[in-house]
Design a protein around this motif. Structure first.
Motif, short mmCIF file in Angstrom:
data_model
loop_
_atom_site.label_atom_id
_atom_site.label_comp_id
_atom_site.label_asym_id
_atom_site.label_seq_id
_atom_site.Cartn_x
_atom_site.Cartn_y
_atom_site.Cartn_z
N THR A 1 0.84 -1.20 0.00
CA THR A 1 0.00 0.00 0.00
C THR A 1 0.87 1.25 0.00
N TYR A 2 1.91 1.24 0.81
CA TYR A 2 2.82 2.40 0.88
C TYR A 2 3.50 2.64 -0.46
N LEU A 3 4.04 1.58 -1.07
CA LEU A 3 4.72 1.73 -2.36
C LEU A 3 3.77 2.25 -3.43
N LYS A 4 2.53 1.75 -3.40
CA LYS A 4 1.55 2.19 -4.39
C LYS A 4 1.20 3.66 -4.22
N ASN A 5 0.97 4.10 -2.99
CA ASN A 5 0.54 5.48 -2.74
C ASN A 5 1.67 6.48 -2.92
N VAL A 6 2.88 6.08 -2.58
CA VAL A 6 4.00 7.02 -2.60
C VAL A 6 4.69 7.09 -3.96
N ALA A 7 4.81 5.93 -4.63
CA ALA A 7 5.62 5.91 -5.84
C ALA A 7 4.91 5.32 -7.07
N LEU A 8 4.36 4.13 -6.93
CA LEU A 8 3.91 3.39 -8.12
C LEU A 8 2.80 4.09 -8.88
N LYS A 9 1.86 4.74 -8.20
CA LYS A 9 0.74 5.37 -8.90
C LYS A 9 1.16 6.58 -9.72
N HIS A 10 2.38 7.09 -9.46
CA HIS A 10 2.89 8.22 -10.22
C HIS A 10 3.72 7.78 -11.43
N MET A 11 3.87 6.47 -11.61
CA MET A 11 4.68 5.94 -12.70
C MET A 11 3.80 5.54 -13.87
N PRO A 12 4.41 5.31 -15.03
CA PRO A 12 3.65 4.82 -16.19
C PRO A 12 2.96 3.49 -15.85
N PRO A 13 1.83 3.20 -16.50
CA PRO A 13 1.07 1.98 -16.19
C PRO A 13 1.89 0.70 -16.22
N ASN A 14 2.85 0.61 -17.14
CA ASN A 14 3.64 -0.61 -17.26
C ASN A 14 4.67 -0.77 -16.14
N LEU A 15 4.80 0.25 -15.31
CA LEU A 15 5.77 0.20 -14.20
C LEU A 15 5.09 0.27 -12.84
N GLN A 16 3.79 0.07 -12.81
CA GLN A 16 3.05 0.24 -11.56
C GLN A 16 2.91 -1.05 -10.76
N LYS A 17 3.65 -2.06 -11.14
CA LYS A 17 3.68 -3.29 -10.37
C LYS A 17 5.12 -3.59 -9.96
#
Length: 223
Positions: A139-155
């Motif tokens: 959850t932390y990684l998703k909210n802080v970093a991953l959701k701001h990245m391109p869709p192909n890098l959000q996992k």
């Protein structure tokens, strides 16, 4: 501390039996588990039965102290022993939690792929903690970093992102039971595998993964 305590065990027919330990033997088991956990690079099999028995023994000691005469020298000695036991117990549990936090994806993956009947590395409470820690990390990684990245890098694959325990690290050990024909892997490509015998009471510096099964069986003690 003269009474005996019952500890669950396994007999040769895979049925459960009671292993009777004196309080001194119980504390010795706890100290062995503590030392092994401190020096092993991976999370070892949980010793929840020992932990529970030690906690019950501490409660029993406290009740005895409340009934003892004030000013008795034995009271001070027993209080110091109780504090020592509490330190070992808390250090053991804290060490395990630190390993779970450090290697949580691998700990949970090992638990997921564990065969039926194989001892678990996690107590039920530790398993719940590891799952919650992993969920919070994702959850932390998703909210802080991953959701701001391109869709192909959000996992992110946490099994690949988090380092595994280093089973090739070296550990000191004391041999409790003589072992023969222990296969040792070479240090370099130019060397070959070789076999050694471990004599009871001897001490060695050796790669952990070579003797990991012996740590699990209690044949050697990490120091």
């Amino acid at each position: 501390m003269a009474e005996e305590l019952d500890l669950p065990g396994q007999d040769s027919d895979a049925g459960s039996e009671e292993v009777v330990l004196t309080p001194a033997e119980l504390i010795d088991r706890l100290e062995q588990a503590w030392m092994n956990e401190k020096f092993a690079p991976e999370l070892l099999e949980n010793k929840s039965e020992i932990v529970e028995c030690v906690m019950e023994q501490l409660q029993h000691m406290e009740e005895n102290l409340r009934r003892a005469k004030k000013g008795d020298l034995k009271v001070s000695i027993h209080q110091m022993e109780m504090e020592r036991i509490r330190f070992v117990l808390s250090s053991y549990l804290r060490c395990r939690l630190m390993k779970i936090e450090r290697f949580f994806p691998h700990v949970l993956e090992k638990e997921r792929t564990r065969r039926e009947g194989e001892p678990s590395s996690l107590s039920p409470e530790e398993f719940a903690f590891a799952r919650e820690y992993m969920a919070n990390t994702e959850t932390y990684l998703k909210n802080v970093a991953l959701k701001h990245m391109p869709p192909n890098l959000q996992k992110v694959d946490l099994l690949r992102a988090v380092p595994k325990p280093d089973l090739d690290s070296y550990v000191f050990l004391r041999v409790k039971e003589r072992q023969e024909n222990i296969l040792v892997e070479p240090e370099t490509d130019e060397q070959r595998d070789y076999v050694i015998d471990l004599e009871e009471g001897s001490q060695h510096l050796i790669r952990y993964k070579t003797i990991a099964p012996l740590v699990a069986s209690g044949a050697v003690q990490l120091i």
